[in-house]
Design an enzyme around this catalytic site. Structure first.
Site, PDB file in Angstrom:
ATOM      1  N   LYS A 113      35.133  46.488 -81.211  1.00  0.00           N
ATOM      2  CA  LYS A 113      34.429  45.236 -80.889  1.00  0.00           C
ATOM      3  C   LYS A 113      32.984  45.498 -80.492  1.00  0.00           C
ATOM      4  CE  LYS A 113      38.000  41.999 -80.624  1.00  0.00           C
ATOM      5  NZ  LYS A 113      38.553  40.756 -80.133  1.00  0.00           N
ATOM      6  N   LYS A 195      42.746  45.784 -90.353  1.00  0.00           N
ATOM      7  CA  LYS A 195      43.727  44.762 -89.978  1.00  0.00           C
ATOM      8  C   LYS A 195      43.187  43.353 -90.207  1.00  0.00           C
ATOM      9  CE  LYS A 195      43.130  43.281 -85.254  1.00  0.00           C
ATOM     10  NZ  LYS A 195      43.736  42.563 -84.189  1.00  0.00           N
ATOM     11  N   LYS A 198      41.780  37.133 -86.929  1.00  0.00           N
ATOM     12  CA  LYS A 198      41.435  35.713 -86.994  1.00  0.00           C
ATOM     13  C   LYS A 198      39.949  35.443 -86.756  1.00  0.00           C
ATOM     14  CE  LYS A 198      43.663  34.633 -82.734  1.00  0.00           C
ATOM     15  NZ  LYS A 198      43.047  35.558 -81.776  1.00  0.00           N
TER      16      LYS A 198
HETATM   17  P1  ATP Z   1      40.447  38.524 -82.576  1.00  0.00           P
HETATM   18  O1  ATP Z   1      40.231  38.658 -84.049  1.00  0.00           O
HETATM   19  O2  ATP Z   1      39.956  37.247 -82.003  1.00  0.00           O
HETATM   20  O3  ATP Z   1      40.040  39.725 -81.783  1.00  0.00           O
HETATM   21  P2  ATP Z   1      43.173  38.934 -83.158  1.00  0.00           P
HETATM   22  O4  ATP Z   1      43.385  38.169 -84.384  1.00  0.00           O
HETATM   23  O5  ATP Z   1      43.119  40.412 -83.245  1.00  0.00           O
HETATM   24  O6  ATP Z   1      41.964  38.410 -82.347  1.00  0.00           O
HETATM   25  P3  ATP Z   1      44.657  38.455 -80.694  1.00  0.00           P
HETATM   26  O7  ATP Z   1      44.554  37.077 -80.148  1.00  0.00           O
HETATM   27  O8  ATP Z   1      43.848  39.484 -80.030  1.00  0.00           O
HETATM   28  O9  ATP Z   1      44.340  38.454 -82.248  1.00  0.00           O
HETATM   29  O10 ATP Z   1      46.144  38.930 -80.788  1.00  0.00           O
HETATM   30  C1  ATP Z   1      47.264  38.121 -80.675  1.00  0.00           C
HETATM   31  C2  ATP Z   1      48.485  38.884 -81.109  1.00  0.00           C
HETATM   32  O11 ATP Z   1      48.501  39.057 -82.515  1.00  0.00           O
HETATM   33  C3  ATP Z   1      48.608  40.291 -80.514  1.00  0.00           C
HETATM   34  O12 ATP Z   1      49.952  40.501 -80.162  1.00  0.00           O
HETATM   35  C4  ATP Z   1      48.196  41.183 -81.631  1.00  0.00           C
HETATM   36  O13 ATP Z   1      48.784  42.467 -81.543  1.00  0.00           O
HETATM   37  C5  ATP Z   1      48.725  40.421 -82.827  1.00  0.00           C
HETATM   38  N1  ATP Z   1      47.983  40.736 -84.044  1.00  0.00           N
HETATM   39  C6  ATP Z   1      46.659  40.552 -84.237  1.00  0.00           C
HETATM   40  N2  ATP Z   1      46.305  40.915 -85.476  1.00  0.00           N
HETATM   41  C7  ATP Z   1      47.441  41.350 -86.090  1.00  0.00           C
HETATM   42  C8  ATP Z   1      47.732  41.868 -87.393  1.00  0.00           C
HETATM   43  N3  ATP Z   1      46.777  41.993 -88.305  1.00  0.00           N
HETATM   44  N4  ATP Z   1      49.014  42.199 -87.669  1.00  0.00           N
HETATM   45  C9  ATP Z   1      49.985  42.068 -86.752  1.00  0.00           C
HETATM   46  N5  ATP Z   1      49.775  41.596 -85.512  1.00  0.00           N
HETATM   47  C10 ATP Z   1      48.521  41.233 -85.170  1.00  0.00           C
END
Ligand code: ATP
Ligand code: LTN
Length: 331
Positions: A113, A195, A198
């Site tokens: 990040k 990965k 969102k």
């Molecule tokens: P951001 O992109 O805003 O940093 P993020 O999409 O990585 O966020 P979080 O809100 O940080 O999502 O995570 C919410 C949940 O989703 C966590 O349990 C995280 O491990 C899971 N998660 C996030 N991205 C993935 C992915 N690509 N595959 C599986 N699980 C995921």
């Protein structure tokens, strides 16, 4: 016997992706019968990167509506907004004083990040895992269902809790991660080396947002990057196909081997169509319920108010314990 406690949270930093759903949300729903669950919208974590205030508010409500649309029961369990419970900030400060700079410097999410947001490497981004530890420990959680990317944050949570307990006695339950075998790390459709996230907006075809138009979702899957081979097989040399197998397995509840067996002899076009159909049919009812629930503003307000009250009660109890231990006045 009392049921074990499950705790997890998600940042309202945008519409959840298929990764968020398969790595976390789908499992949260399935764990409800067996455990006492507490789920949060982690808006305090979300402001570690710049957010538009009205968007953040809207995303928080939408995330709540989505939790409910997926089938989380706010009567039986607790669903709340992180910033509604003041104990998080207070506990986070205490725990900051039991966390080492060196531990935080090793966190890969911080490294990722800060590379992405070079102009805003703030202290909150650095101490993000401490706030996450406070979330989990305040509720004395036994199990934390998350995706693979959060494994390191769970480990630091356990280290902080053990360190605190070693000094002061048994204050915190030491939590375990609950990371699914299939679906814990969904990769981007266009860039299967990274990965799916969102908050990434550079290439919308890379990410499936779970409220995307269903035709659009099917098209994104059909356009997903594959390889020049023809075999539907899981392997490090085939990141695109492996990712789609993972998605298919997580949606249908099949293992990777079972998923591979379903597509023996199939070509990539046939395979992608099946994956797209499975994802679309999984998301269709969720989207329908989301539409209904998100229109009911009053209901959402009630759920948030009740959630905040019930969560505060539990959190305040743990906070009082920790305050007393470190030598603060008992309130
Ligand atoms: P951001 O992109 O805003 O940093 P993020 O999409 O990585 O966020 P979080 O809100 O940080 O999502 O995570 C919410 C949940 O989703 C966590 O349990 C995280 O491990 C899971 N998660 C996030 N991205 C993935 C992915 N690509 N595959 C599986 N699980 C995921
Ligand atoms: N950092 C988490 C979201 C989160 C979380 C938590 C997950 C905040 N607090 C407590 C589990 C338990 C993430 O998924 N990025």
């Amino acid at each position: 016997m009392d049921k074990k406690v499950i705790y997890s949270a998600m940042q309202p930093s945008g519409v959840p992706s298929l990764g968020n759903y398969l790595g976390a949300l789908k499992n949260w729903k399935n764990l409800q019968d067996e455990f006492n669950c507490i789920f949060a919208m982690a808006n305090m974590h979300a402001i570690t990167v710049r957010q538009d205030p009205s968007e953040l508010k809207k995303n928080t409500r939408n995330l709540l509506a989505l939790f409910l649309a997926i089938g989380i029961d706010p009567k039986e369990h607790i669903v709340y907004v992180q910033s509604d419970v003041r104990a998080h900030a207070e506990m986070s400060w205490i725990l900051n004083c039991y966390t080492y700079m060196g531990e935080l410097q090793r966190m890969t999410q911080f490294k990722d990040k800060s590379a992405k947001h070079e102009d805003n490497i703030n202290a909150g981004l650095f101490t993000y895992p401490v706030l996450m530890a406070a979330d989990i420990l305040l509720y004395q959680a036994d199990l934390v269902p998350v995706g693979e990317d959060q494994r390191q944050h769970l480990e630091i949570t356990r280290d902080i809790a053990e360190r605190f307990n070693n000094i002061y006695g048994d204050v915190f339950t030491i939590p375990e991660g609950y990371i699914p075998k299939v679906g814990a790390r969904i990769m981007g459709l266009q860039n299967p080396e990274r990965k799916m996230s969102k908050s990434e907006s550079d290439n919308p075809n890379n990410v499936i947002y779970i409220l995307d138009d269903l035709n659009n979702i099917a098209n994104k899957i059909k356009r997903a990057v594959t390889d020049s081979d023809t075999e539907v097989r899981y392997g490090e040399d085939k990141p695109g196909i492996s990712n789609l197998l993972n998605i298919y397995g997580a949606v249908t509840g099949k293992s990777i081997e079972e998923a591979e067996a379903d597509f023996k002899g199939a070509n990539y076009g046939e395979f992608k169509k099946c994956v797209a159909d499975a994802v679309v049919e999984e998301l269709r009812p969720i989207q329908e319920r989301f539409k209904e629930i998100s229109a009911d503003k009053e209901y959402l307000n009630t759920v948030m108010a009740e959630g905040a009250e019930r969560a505060s009660k539990i959190a305040d109890k743990t906070l009082a314990k920790a305050r007393k231990k470190v030598g603060f006045a008992v309130r």
